[in-house]
Design a protein around this motif. Structure first.
Motif, PDB file in Angstrom:
ATOM      1  N   GLY A  57       1.014  -1.083  -0.052  1.00 34.47           N
ATOM      2  CA  GLY A  57      -0.046  -0.224  -0.426  1.00 34.47           C
ATOM      3  C   GLY A  57       0.693   1.222   0.004  1.00 34.47           C
ATOM      4  N   THR A  63      -1.653   8.660   0.326  1.00 33.22           N
ATOM      5  CA  THR A  63      -3.564   8.431  -0.372  1.00 33.22           C
ATOM      6  C   THR A  63      -3.540   9.641   0.591  1.00 33.22           C
ATOM      7  OG1 THR A  63      -3.002   5.651   1.074  1.00 33.22           O
ATOM      8  CG2 THR A  63      -5.284   6.996   0.789  1.00 33.22           C
ATOM      9  N   TYR A  67      -5.443  11.675  -2.556  1.00 34.05           N
ATOM     10  CA  TYR A  67      -6.425  11.406  -3.614  1.00 34.05           C
ATOM     11  C   TYR A  67      -7.124  12.775  -3.652  1.00 34.05           C
ATOM     12  CZ  TYR A  67     -11.378  11.665  -1.712  1.00 34.05           C
ATOM     13  OH  TYR A  67     -13.031  12.322  -1.883  1.00 34.05           O
ATOM     14  N   MET A  94      -7.797   4.879  -6.025  1.00 34.45           N
ATOM     15  CA  MET A  94      -8.242   4.291  -5.265  1.00 34.45           C
ATOM     16  C   MET A  94      -8.781   2.811  -5.183  1.00 34.45           C
ATOM     17  SD  MET A  94     -11.294   7.277  -4.019  1.00 34.45           S
ATOM     18  CE  MET A  94     -11.767   6.554  -2.629  1.00 34.45           C
ATOM     19  N   THR A  97      -5.435   2.152  -3.754  1.00 30.87           N
ATOM     20  CA  THR A  97      -5.354   1.694  -2.023  1.00 30.87           C
ATOM     21  C   THR A  97      -6.820   0.772  -1.293  1.00 30.87           C
ATOM     22  OG1 THR A  97      -7.095   2.953  -1.357  1.00 30.87           O
ATOM     23  CG2 THR A  97      -5.297   4.122  -2.138  1.00 30.87           C
TER      24      THR A  97
END
Length: 228
Positions: A57, A63, A67, A94, A97
């Motif tokens: 990840g 993240t 985003y 997404m 993730t």
């Protein structure tokens, strides 16, 4: 007689305007659902590839940055053809993730059942609430402010739960998010059919993020239940 003619003309213009507005709303709704279906499929493929190839990840910081950067790009490009590419970039990221999260749950006893149950529940909730709004034609714009405040508080609380490792708080947040996302489905669908949202790209992003958060929260809740 002239007064009656003017009144009839105004009524005809009003009916024409309402028909035109309704047609535009249906077009936005149709395009939104079409693009949403494609982005969900693309996101699922991205998540599946992440699981299959055991790709690590991006981490919490990347993240969040990724985003908001992709969301900003999508918002800026929403009125151009590049906006569609930006939507796929955002939803693909997404999905990426989501991959490590799926890997973790699939590694649990009964993990595949947890994932499939969360997926089924997400689909049922989305379809049921969307159908309710489409059939009843109710206007849920009045809950917009409440949802905005609730999501902001939930976001801040989720960061606190993540950094301070508070399981009870994390569980509570997931429950609250399920309720908030259910409200968002009502709000966003209502917003589209009543002409509040006229851009199908942004409508797609809103509904996609809602579905993503709903699914991940249900996954968390079901995972806790399975452990116990």
């Amino acid at each position: 007689m002239k007064i009656l003619n003017r009144t009839a003309a105004r009524d005809a213009q009003t009916v024409t305007y309402m028909d035109s507005s309704s047609t535009a709303s249906h077009k936005v709704l149709r395009n939104t659902y079409m693009l949403l279906s494609l982005t969900l499929l693309f996101s699922a493929l991205t998540a599946g590839a992440t699981v299959a190839f055991a790709i690590p990840g991006p981490g919490v910081l990347l993240t969040i940055v990724g985003y908001f950067a992709l969301l900003f790009a999508t918002t800026k490009l929403q009125n151009s053809s590049w906006g569609i590419a930006a939507v796929f970039g955002l939803t693909g990221f997404m999905g990426y993730t989501l991959g490590p999260m799926l890997t973790r749950y699939l590694g649990m006893p009964g993990g595949s059942t947890i994932v499939m149950t969360a997926m089924a529940m997400t689909g049922v909730i989305f379809m049921a609430l969307s159908a309710y709004v489409l059939i009843s034609k109710r206007d849920f714009s009045f809950i917009g402010g409440f949802l905005a405040v609730g999501m902001l508080l939930a976001f801040v609380a989720s960061l606190a739960a993540m950094f301070f490792q508070i399981p009870a708080l994390s569980l509570t947040i997931s429950t609250v998010v399920v309720l908030l996302m259910s409200g968002m489905i009502l709000y966003e669908t209502s917003n589209i059919i009543h002409g509040g949202e006229t851009n199908y790209i942004m409508a797609t992003v809103s509904l996609y993020v809602t579905i993503y958060n709903l699914f991940s929260s249900l996954l968390h809740l079901l995972g806790v239940v399975e452990k116990e």
